[in-house]
Every structure is written in structure tokens, then in C-alpha cells.
Design a protein around this motif. Sequence first.
Motif, PDB file in Angstrom:
ATOM      1  N   GLU A 290      10.484  20.901  19.730  1.00 43.00           N
ATOM      2  CA  GLU A 290      10.858  22.316  19.758  1.00 43.00           C
ATOM      3  C   GLU A 290      12.156  22.596  19.013  1.00 43.00           C
ATOM      4  N   CYS A 291      12.851  21.559  18.540  1.00 43.94           N
ATOM      5  CA  CYS A 291      14.109  21.725  17.817  1.00 43.94           C
ATOM      6  C   CYS A 291      13.815  22.309  16.431  1.00 43.94           C
ATOM      7  N   LEU A 292      14.352  23.491  16.133  1.00 41.77           N
ATOM      8  CA  LEU A 292      14.078  24.159  14.865  1.00 41.77           C
ATOM      9  C   LEU A 292      14.656  23.396  13.685  1.00 41.77           C
ATOM     10  N   THR A 293      15.839  22.795  13.880  1.00 42.34           N
ATOM     11  CA  THR A 293      16.442  22.027  12.785  1.00 42.34           C
ATOM     12  C   THR A 293      15.577  20.841  12.408  1.00 42.34           C
ATOM     13  N   CYS A 294      15.083  20.117  13.404  1.00 44.44           N
ATOM     14  CA  CYS A 294      14.213  18.962  13.130  1.00 44.44           C
ATOM     15  C   CYS A 294      12.893  19.409  12.514  1.00 44.44           C
ATOM     16  N   LYS A 295      12.368  20.537  12.980  1.00 42.74           N
ATOM     17  CA  LYS A 295      11.130  21.066  12.399  1.00 42.74           C
ATOM     18  C   LYS A 295      11.322  21.392  10.933  1.00 42.74           C
ATOM     19  N   ARG A 296      12.464  22.004  10.619  1.00 38.28           N
ATOM     20  CA  ARG A 296      12.731  22.430   9.245  1.00 38.28           C
ATOM     21  C   ARG A 296      12.850  21.232   8.306  1.00 38.28           C
ATOM     22  N   GLN A 297      13.429  20.138   8.807  1.00 35.86           N
ATOM     23  CA  GLN A 297      13.597  18.959   7.958  1.00 35.86           C
ATOM     24  C   GLN A 297      12.304  18.182   7.771  1.00 35.86           C
ATOM     25  N   LYS A 298      11.393  18.274   8.732  1.00 36.28           N
ATOM     26  CA  LYS A 298      10.151  17.503   8.661  1.00 36.28           C
ATOM     27  C   LYS A 298       8.990  18.293   8.092  1.00 36.28           C
ATOM     28  N   ILE A 299       9.221  19.563   7.769  1.00 38.64           N
ATOM     29  CA  ILE A 299       8.110  20.397   7.317  1.00 38.64           C
ATOM     30  C   ILE A 299       7.597  19.899   5.976  1.00 38.64           C
ATOM     31  N   LYS A 300       6.321  19.935   5.799  1.00 37.06           N
ATOM     32  CA  LYS A 300       5.700  19.483   4.566  1.00 37.06           C
ATOM     33  C   LYS A 300       5.658  20.623   3.565  1.00 37.06           C
ATOM     34  N   HIS A 301       5.850  20.267   2.299  1.00 35.68           N
ATOM     35  CA  HIS A 301       5.768  21.274   1.252  1.00 35.68           C
ATOM     36  C   HIS A 301       4.325  21.740   1.090  1.00 35.68           C
ATOM     37  N   LEU A 302       4.199  22.982   0.689  1.00 35.55           N
ATOM     38  CA  LEU A 302       2.875  23.545   0.473  1.00 35.55           C
ATOM     39  C   LEU A 302       2.198  22.836  -0.695  1.00 35.55           C
ATOM     40  N   GLU A 303       1.044  22.298  -0.452  1.00 32.28           N
ATOM     41  CA  GLU A 303       0.290  21.614  -1.494  1.00 32.28           C
ATOM     42  C   GLU A 303      -0.798  22.538  -2.016  1.00 32.28           C
ATOM     43  N   VAL A 304      -0.669  22.880  -3.287  1.00 30.23           N
ATOM     44  CA  VAL A 304      -1.642  23.767  -3.919  1.00 30.23           C
ATOM     45  C   VAL A 304      -2.766  22.917  -4.498  1.00 30.23           C
ATOM     46  N   PRO A 305      -4.017  23.218  -4.189  1.00 27.12           N
ATOM     47  CA  PRO A 305      -5.118  22.425  -4.739  1.00 27.12           C
ATOM     48  C   PRO A 305      -5.170  22.531  -6.260  1.00 27.12           C
ATOM     49  N   PHE A 306      -5.549  21.420  -6.900  1.00 28.62           N
ATOM     50  CA  PHE A 306      -5.616  21.417  -8.348  1.00 28.62           C
ATOM     51  C   PHE A 306      -6.742  22.339  -8.826  1.00 28.62           C
ATOM     52  N   PRO A 307      -6.459  23.134  -9.852  1.00 32.99           N
ATOM     53  CA  PRO A 307      -7.513  24.004 -10.391  1.00 32.99           C
ATOM     54  C   PRO A 307      -8.513  23.180 -11.198  1.00 32.99           C
ATOM     55  N   PRO A 308      -9.697  23.713 -11.474  1.00 39.31           N
ATOM     56  CA  PRO A 308     -10.670  22.973 -12.291  1.00 39.31           C
ATOM     57  C   PRO A 308     -10.155  22.790 -13.712  1.00 39.31           C
ATOM     58  N   LEU A 309     -10.595  21.706 -14.352  1.00 39.07           N
ATOM     59  CA  LEU A 309     -10.191  21.426 -15.719  1.00 39.07           C
ATOM     60  C   LEU A 309     -10.817  22.435 -16.675  1.00 39.07           C
ATOM     61  N   PRO A 310     -10.180  22.653 -17.850  1.00 39.66           N
ATOM     62  CA  PRO A 310     -10.772  23.557 -18.842  1.00 39.66           C
ATOM     63  C   PRO A 310     -12.140  23.050 -19.305  1.00 39.66           C
ATOM     64  N   LYS A 311     -12.949  23.964 -19.767  1.00 37.11           N
ATOM     65  CA  LYS A 311     -14.307  23.630 -20.196  1.00 37.11           C
ATOM     66  C   LYS A 311     -14.312  22.622 -21.339  1.00 37.11           C
ATOM     67  N   ASP A 312     -13.310  22.723 -22.242  1.00 34.38           N
ATOM     68  CA  ASP A 312     -13.248  21.816 -23.386  1.00 34.38           C
ATOM     69  C   ASP A 312     -13.062  20.365 -22.958  1.00 34.38           C
TER      70      ASP A 312
END
Length: 465
Positions: A290-312
Amino acid sequence: MEESNLSIHTFVDASKTAYAACIFLRSESNTGSVTVQLLQARSRITPMKTITIPRLELMAATIGAKLFSSVKHALKISNIKTYFWTDSSTVLTWIIRREQWSVFVANRISEIRKLTTSEDWFHISTDQNPADILSRGCGPKQLQKRKWWQGPDWLKNSKEQWPKSAVNINEKEVEIEKRKSVISANNIGRINFITECYSNEATRKSLKGLLIFEDEEGILRLKSRLINEEESKDFISPIILPSKHLAVRRFIAQEHLVNKHAGTLTLLTILRERFWIVKGKRTVRSVIKECLTCKRQKIKHLEVPFPPLPKDRTEVAAVFQVSGVDLAGPLLTKSKQKAWIVLFTCAVFRAVHLELITPLSTNDFIQAMRRFIARRGRISVMYSDNGTNFTGLNNALRQLDWTTIESEFRVHEIRWKFNPPSSPWLGGFWKRLIGILKDLLRKILGAPVCLTRNCKLSSVSANRS
């Protein structure tokens, strides 16, 4: 006009949708005529989180005090009569009474008292409060009809004729924000709640398996095997504490802060020097979560899914039909001449072709391009960054009459695709191979050199891939 004939009136109000404050300047001439003018107003939307109306009224009073402070500073006035009006008897009571309020109320009351004095706060009915229209809103016609910016009509009367509203204090609303008594962490082992928690047989079942005894004060302690008299009584026989009691959890949270956000096992070891908490490891872990400081330090960065590769880069094509190009260097040859490596890579199959050029010019790159096409076949699409030699070649190709060339020689135009400026990540499929090439050259040359500096290149074939 003298400041003695001026007065500032701040009105505050809140509703379920907004809270607001407005300030009017009242001036009275020597002849007795009174004018009222709007100085400033401010309104804010209520937070999405549900907040009680008394708290919203307090938030309105806070922004009213801040607004008054900024107006007073802007007008550069000091000795002027000030009045603060609210239709909330609860807020008025919080401001006047000197008691220990909850954190939410105490913080805002403290700020209000820094900017105003409690003697300047007065109660007014809702229908006579001009800030009511700010918190509830109205249409243009209603606003025009009321001429709200001219202030309330009663403010133009003498002070003796100002409305006097009866204050009906809702003690339940006032008392609910009183600060609860906090148990001192230093004396936690000496408080009656310890014995009360294990007063009945049902709760004592949680102590099954522990060797316990009651000391002369009636406090339950854990019987240990330590008999060193030099140690403290709490260390030899730690006090038994329940795991779910609020005071215990607050004590653990305080010790967590005192010990610089110690982890579960470290904090549990420190606590066991004086106390034995039932289900201690689980309890300490849940408090630390419940410690906000510890939560803030352990939070994971947002991982954006890789977009599809170009058609070429995914279509089936011949090797090097869709390619990317980049340069690595400079290097120094044995003749002390600068040279650059031109790396062509297939966007589909990751094949690599290397060329060596000495001057870094468009003409030399064109010759490298000709050697590449002669060896690997003609390409259809070329990817690159915005290097001047790349853009120079593309401009030269665009000046050709490709309609005639395609009809007579069956040769199609090369489509050149440039990365947007300052977007090197879009060339990742050739940048990665440039990195591999640099690593290999460092190992082959036998010295920890960087290709951004001058380095000797013993032998690199200009046409060897």
C-alpha cells in the motif's frame, strides 16, 4: 477614493457539478452612493471521485482565499475591509473552531487561515449568494436579466441593512471530519487494545502453536529460549500483536518509512526485536504493497505492442528487390585516405552487400549503386534516411524520362522511400546490421576503435559481400 470607503467581498459556493468563488469591490462615496464592481471570478469542475458537499464547499472557500490573495496583491492595497461569505455553516464552523480535523480538512483550513482571518468569514443564505450562479450555471438570458457582474442588490445598502442569516450547525457533518485519535507507535505495546484483541476464546485460537504467557500488566508475550538478562524484556519476550488491527498496520507503515522503505524480510526482522505479529510476513507484505512510494518505483512502463511490418517487408520477392542502404565510417586506408562502407541489405531476407567508397559524394554513391545492381540485380524499392548523397541520387533519377525508359527498355523506376526527419528507429533493419559490422571490424582490426573516429582498414574488397 480613500481605502476606508472601500471593501472587498469574496463569495464562495459549491454544488455537485462545480465549485466557485467571485470577488466584488464595494466603494462608497462621501455622498453615500455605493457602486459594486466584479473584480475576478473562478470556477472549477468537481473531481470525478465522489466528494461530499461540505468538502466541496471547503474547496470553494480555499480557492476564494487564494483568489482574494492574488487580487489584493495586484491592487497593492493593505488596509481595506474584507468580507468572506459562504452559505455552508459546516465550513464556517471548521474555519472558526480550533480543533484537530482530518487531513483533507486540516490542510485546506490551514491554507485559508494563512490568507484570511476567521473573523472575516460570515454566513449568507444561498439565494443571496452570487457565487451560486457560478457553481450551478445558467443561460445567457438569465445572466443578462440578473446582471450578475454588478453584484447582489443588498450589497449596495448600508452595512446595517446587510442580511443576517441564522447559522444552523449540523454537528454530525462537523464531527465526521474530526481527526481520529492515533495510537502512539512508541507505546503500542502498552495499550489496552492488545489484551482486548485476545479477550475471547475465538481470537485466542489464532495463537495456537505459540508459547505465550501474560506478564504482570496483562499483556500477552511470546515465550522464547533467550535468557540473556542484558537484553531488553521486549527482545527476550516480544509482545504479541494481532495482524488485522488498524493500529498495528499503521505502526508497520510508520516503521517502513522510518527504515527508509525497507523490504518485507528486513522490516519483519526489525519489528521482531520488540513485537511478534501474528502472520507477520503476510501482514508486513500487504502493508508495504500500500506504500505509494514503493508502488511508484516498482511500476512497469507501458509496453506498446509492435505494429505490423510494412507490406514491402513481408511480401515474397526476389533477394534485394526491396532493400535498405546506409553508410558506416569514416575509416582510414593504408594510404591515409578516408573511406566509407556502403551497406545494402535486403528488407525481406536480411542479405547483405558491402561496397567501399572514398569520397563521400553523390557521384561515388551512384557508382557503388551501379556495382550493387550489376552484382545483385535491379531493385524495386529502396529505403534510406535523408542523407544528402541519397537524396541527390533520388533527385537525379527523378529527372529521367521514365515513361520512355520503361516502354523501350522494360526498366522500371526505383521507388525511393525516405524516413521522416529525426526518426532513426524507422531504419532499424539496417541500423542493426551496421552495428554488427562495426563489432566485427573492431575484432578484426585488433584494437578497440570506434568507426566514428579514424581507424586503419587493412583490406576490404570493394565488391566482396
